[in-house]
Motif scaffolding. Structure first.
Motif, PDB file in Angstrom:
ATOM      1  N   VAL A   1       0.886  -1.161   0.000  1.00 57.70           N
ATOM      2  CA  VAL A   1       0.000   0.000   0.000  1.00 57.70           C
ATOM      3  C   VAL A   1       0.925   1.212   0.000  1.00 57.70           C
ATOM      4  CG1 VAL A   1      -1.711   1.290   1.337  1.00 57.70           C
ATOM      5  CG2 VAL A   1      -1.869  -1.205   1.190  1.00 57.70           C
TER       6      VAL A   1
ATOM      7  N   TYR B   1      -0.932   9.143   1.306  1.00 61.09           N
ATOM      8  CA  TYR B   1      -1.095   7.915   0.527  1.00 61.09           C
ATOM      9  C   TYR B   1      -1.352   8.188  -0.958  1.00 61.09           C
ATOM     10  CZ  TYR B   1      -4.285   4.270  -1.286  1.00 61.09           C
ATOM     11  OH  TYR B   1      -4.934   3.353  -2.057  1.00 61.09           O
ATOM     12  N   SER B   2      -0.828   7.302  -1.814  1.00 61.40           N
ATOM     13  CA  SER B   2      -1.085   7.376  -3.253  1.00 61.40           C
ATOM     14  C   SER B   2      -2.033   6.251  -3.662  1.00 61.40           C
ATOM     15  CB  SER B   2       0.210   7.264  -4.057  1.00 61.40           C
ATOM     16  OG  SER B   2      -0.084   7.175  -5.443  1.00 61.40           O
ATOM     17  N   HIS B   3      -3.255   6.608  -4.043  1.00 61.15           N
ATOM     18  CA  HIS B   3      -4.235   5.595  -4.428  1.00 61.15           C
ATOM     19  C   HIS B   3      -3.962   5.066  -5.836  1.00 61.15           C
ATOM     20  CE1 HIS B   3      -7.866   3.347  -3.872  1.00 61.15           C
ATOM     21  NE2 HIS B   3      -8.428   3.841  -4.967  1.00 61.15           N
TER      22      HIS B   3
ATOM     23  N   THR C   1      -1.241   2.374  -5.725  1.00 62.69           N
ATOM     24  CA  THR C   1      -1.722   1.201  -4.990  1.00 62.69           C
ATOM     25  C   THR C   1      -2.646   0.367  -5.857  1.00 62.69           C
ATOM     26  OG1 THR C   1      -1.525   2.345  -2.861  1.00 62.69           O
ATOM     27  CG2 THR C   1      -2.977   0.439  -2.939  1.00 62.69           C
ATOM     28  N   THR C   2      -3.631   0.997  -6.461  1.00 62.17           N
ATOM     29  CA  THR C   2      -4.597   0.233  -7.251  1.00 62.17           C
ATOM     30  C   THR C   2      -3.950  -0.425  -8.458  1.00 62.17           C
ATOM     31  OG1 THR C   2      -5.242   2.247  -8.455  1.00 62.17           O
ATOM     32  CG2 THR C   2      -6.561   1.642  -6.532  1.00 62.17           C
TER      33      THR C   2
ATOM     34  N   THR D   1      -3.677   6.232   4.623  1.00 69.94           N
ATOM     35  CA  THR D   1      -3.550   5.014   3.817  1.00 69.94           C
ATOM     36  C   THR D   1      -4.759   4.095   3.906  1.00 69.94           C
ATOM     37  OG1 THR D   1      -2.454   3.825   5.627  1.00 69.94           O
ATOM     38  CG2 THR D   1      -1.038   5.011   4.080  1.00 69.94           C
TER      39      THR D   1
ATOM     40  N   PRO E   1      -7.829   4.070   2.774  1.00 73.64           N
ATOM     41  CA  PRO E   1      -8.506   3.648   1.540  1.00 73.64           C
ATOM     42  C   PRO E   1      -7.790   2.476   0.867  1.00 73.64           C
ATOM     43  CG  PRO E   1      -8.431   6.034   1.644  1.00 73.64           C
ATOM     44  CD  PRO E   1      -7.581   5.529   2.781  1.00 73.64           C
ATOM     45  N   GLY E   2      -6.460   2.507   0.861  1.00 77.53           N
ATOM     46  CA  GLY E   2      -5.692   1.435   0.235  1.00 77.53           C
ATOM     47  C   GLY E   2      -5.741   0.138   1.017  1.00 77.53           C
TER      48      GLY E   2
ATOM     49  N   TYR F   1      -9.071  -1.280   0.366  1.00 76.66           N
ATOM     50  CA  TYR F   1      -9.101  -1.689  -1.039  1.00 76.66           C
ATOM     51  C   TYR F   1      -8.444  -3.058  -1.189  1.00 76.66           C
ATOM     52  CZ  TYR F   1      -7.840  -1.667  -6.028  1.00 76.66           C
ATOM     53  OH  TYR F   1      -7.668  -1.996  -7.347  1.00 76.66           O
TER      54      TYR F   1
ATOM     55  N   LEU G   1      -9.976  10.038  -0.683  1.00 76.15           N
ATOM     56  CA  LEU G   1      -9.512   9.854  -2.050  1.00 76.15           C
ATOM     57  C   LEU G   1      -9.082  11.184  -2.663  1.00 76.15           C
ATOM     58  CD1 LEU G   1     -12.052   7.209  -3.411  1.00 76.15           C
ATOM     59  CD2 LEU G   1      -9.667   6.860  -2.709  1.00 76.15           C
TER      60      LEU G   1
ATOM     61  N   ALA H   1      -5.655  11.734  -1.530  1.00 76.17           N
ATOM     62  CA  ALA H   1      -4.742  10.849  -2.257  1.00 76.17           C
ATOM     63  C   ALA H   1      -4.361  11.369  -3.637  1.00 76.17           C
ATOM     64  CB  ALA H   1      -5.365   9.460  -2.385  1.00 76.17           C
TER      65      ALA H   1
END
Length: 625
Positions: free
Chosen positions: A343, A351-353, A356-357, A392, A394-395, A398, A429, A432
């Motif tokens: 993550v 955090y970087s979404h 991560t995704t 972080t 959300p990640g 996720y 988000l 992010a």
């Protein structure tokens, strides 16, 4: 959503977990008219969770504590009046998080407990605390000195709390490389030093020190598994080792050392695992971990101790096929790997979404297709631990949602976030978006824009010289982000990323970009009026913004971490503030004729090929800092 459970009708371990969660979540043992009554039923089908909600009752079919708690996490986020049902799969025996507590930011015990509660409600059942030197060893006063190292009692408290939630705490330490934090004490640890960061393999004092590490963790946690690290030891055997023993093939040094450490683990009743990258690096002519031409010799694979489990870490690939190939290569070496994805928390303030995704989903899908049973998601804090770690979530959710839903993101991700974090997913988000990453591989890094020297502009100059990035306008981008973050603020419950900090960060970045752009343009055009305005208005406004950012960053840090390590952030903020004052001094000297030019601004703009990601690479062009 308020939830009610009957402690008399559920097993003792589930009752303990729910009672622990009720410390901070609306879970009650007394019936509530405006909530849901949960009925739990255990099933012998270990890979399936079923939930059905009708009127004021929820029925949960589960096999493990992690599954039951995950269902509760979703129920907590439901809107009042919801009716429906869903099923999830639990294909992984181990679903874990690894939290970096070694890059200055050492989480407080209270913060770790908060994370454990959230992990349980997300369906995780394993936690690793990555501790290079941040734990206190008896008779080793310089081990973790001044770094906020955990005491034995603190780790035991964390372990006991995790056990109440059905979560296994597995130590994650280093027994070869990444130990520059102790090896910098050259007098104390000279006898165990090979290079600046690598222990001296083959030396008895090294194994005496490692034995102390293993004894500490054997006493600290109930799990008998331990991660002993051994990654990224690029210069193994190239320092004092070569002076003492002469040249020896890296593979042989590594396996001999691993064999000794495994024996020490077994003496403490511990089952070790290691990061596997060095085998692939040493098998590559270029030293590249992900070199498709890498070949691990058969004799080397055969000499790896069978008791050592291999952990395949990969945070970067976006294609499922690569993950599957590397899983197969581990199996060809005779080992069933543990997968470690990431993550994206390292080298950034939030955090970087996007990253991560783009990396987690293909990784999870590959693991499902290959039938792996253990996966963890690492969360690093490289180069100072500046990140608002709570951003972080959300990640984290996720990754869990993909893991429980066959690699596909379900509609319950948003609900789960609301229940677990008691916060607004949209707001987080938006946070992010800070790094302005449009697609993988072309990163605009927020922290580098902040720490970039305001006069030299090493990072900005490099961006402007690259065709892919020269059209990026940070002043405009972050001004829009301030607007979008501010619009989200009233909706946020404060349970994840800190919006005040994010807004101030975006505002400061926008102002800093404006100052740099105005400085460069006005100096090139000989616009004295604009230069005077810079000194009288723009730079003082930016200085005030940086000070406010430091205040909010301090608030975030102290809410999550021990105080140790924040001195690094103070030094960085202080350095930036003084350099901004220096910009004004240099401009005024130029305007008064005291100096004929501003030499720093006459440095040519070139597309630097260096990979910028550390503070010292943008704060100065010198290697001295």
């Amino acid at each position: 959503m308020k939830l009610y459970f009957d402690p008399q009708s559920i097993p003792a371990d589930l009752n303990t977990a729910l009672s622990t969660l009720s410390e901070t979540y609306p879970l009650f043992t007394d019936k509530t008219d405006d909530g849901l009554a949960i009925e739990f039923s255990a099933t012998d089908r270990p890979e399936q969770i079923k939930v059905q909600v009708s009127k004021k009752k929820a029925q949960v079919s589960y096999h493990t504590i992690a599954q039951a708690c995950r269902a509760v996490g979703t129920l907590l986020g439901l809107d009042a009046g919801y009716e429906g049902k869903w099923k999830e799969q639990a294909p992984f025996k181990t679903l874990g998080l690894m939290l970096d507590c070694s890059r200055n930011a050492v989480m407080t015990v209270a913060e770790v407990k908060k994370w454990l509660r959230r992990m349980a409600l997300s369906g995780y059942n394993m936690l690793m605390l990555y501790t290079e030197d941040t734990y206190q060893l008896p008779d080793e006063p310089m081990f973790g000195y001044g770094r906020g190292a955990y005491t034995l009692q603190e780790i035991q408290e964390i372990d006991q709390y995790a056990a109440r939630l059905g979560i296994e705490v597995i130590p994650c330490i280093q027994t070869l490389g990444h130990l520059e934090q102790i090896l910098k004490w050259r007098h104390t640890y000279w006898s165990v030093r090979d290079t600046n960061s690598v222990l001296l393999a083959g030396a008895e004092p090294t194994y005496e020190l490692i034995a102390k590490m293993l004894k500490f963790w054997s006493q600290a946690v109930r799990s008998r598994r331990i991660h002993i690290g051994m990654d990224e030891t690029h210069d193994l055997g190239r320092g004092r080792y070569m002076d003492i023993y002469g040249y020896r093939r890296g593979f042989d040094i590594f396996n001999a050392h691993l064999t000794r450490v495994v024996e020490l683990c077994q003496a403490e009743g511990l089952a070790p695992m290691i990061w596997s990258d060095m085998y692939f690096r040493m098998g590559s002519k270029t030293g590249d971990y992900y070199d498709m031409a890498s070949q691990v010799p058969a004799d080397v694979a055969a000499a790896i101790p069978a008791a050592a489990q291999l952990v395949y870490w990969d945070y970067y690939h976006t294609d499922e096929a690569f993950y599957r190939e590397w899983i197969r290569r581990h199996r060809q070496m005779g080992f069933e790997p543990v997968m470690a994805s990431g993550v994206w928390s390292w080298g950034r303030f939030v955090y970087s979404h996007v990253y991560t995704t783009e990396t987690v989903q293909p990784c999870v899908r590959a693991c499902l297709h290959e039938g792996l049973k253990e996966i963890l998601f690492t969360m690093w804090k490289d180069d100072g631990g500046e990140i608002d770690f709570n951003s972080t979530w959300p990640g984290i959710l996720y990754a869990a949602d993909l893991s429980y839903n066959n690699g596909q993101l379900s509609e319950r991700w948003r609900t789960q976030f609301a229940g677990v974090c008691q916060a607004n997913l949209d707001a987080n988000l938006t946070i992010a978006r800070m790094d302005a990453a449009e697609h993988y591989g072309e990163e605009i890094n927020t922290r580098l824009l902040l720490w970039d020297d305001p006069l030299l502009g090493l990072y900005r100059r490099s961006l402007l010289a690259h065709d892919n990035w020269k059209t990026f306008n940070p002043a405009a981008y972050y001004a829009v982000l301030v607007r979008d973050l501010t619009a989200q603020k009233p909706q946020d419950g404060g349970g994840a990323g800190n919006l005040d900090f994010a807004i101030q960060l975006a505002e400061t970045l926008s102002l800093k970009a404006q100052v740099y752009d105005q400085l460069v343009r006005a100096y090139a055009n000989g616009d004295k009026k604009a230069l005077i305005d810079l000194c009288d208005r723009a730079i003082p406004a930016l200085i005030a913004a940086v000070k406010r950012l430091w205040e909010l960053h301090r608030k975030v840090w102290m809410a999550q971490n021990k105080a140790f390590g924040f001195e690094v952030q103070c030094i960085r903020y202080g350095g930036l503030l003084l350099r901004l004052e220096e910009v004004a001094i240099r401009v005024r000297q130029y305007l008064s004729g005291e100096i004929p030019r501003i030499e720093e601004l006459d440095v040519p703009v070139v597309p630097l090929s260096e990979h910028f990601w550390r503070y010292h690479s943008v704060a100065t062009a010198s290697s001295i800092l």
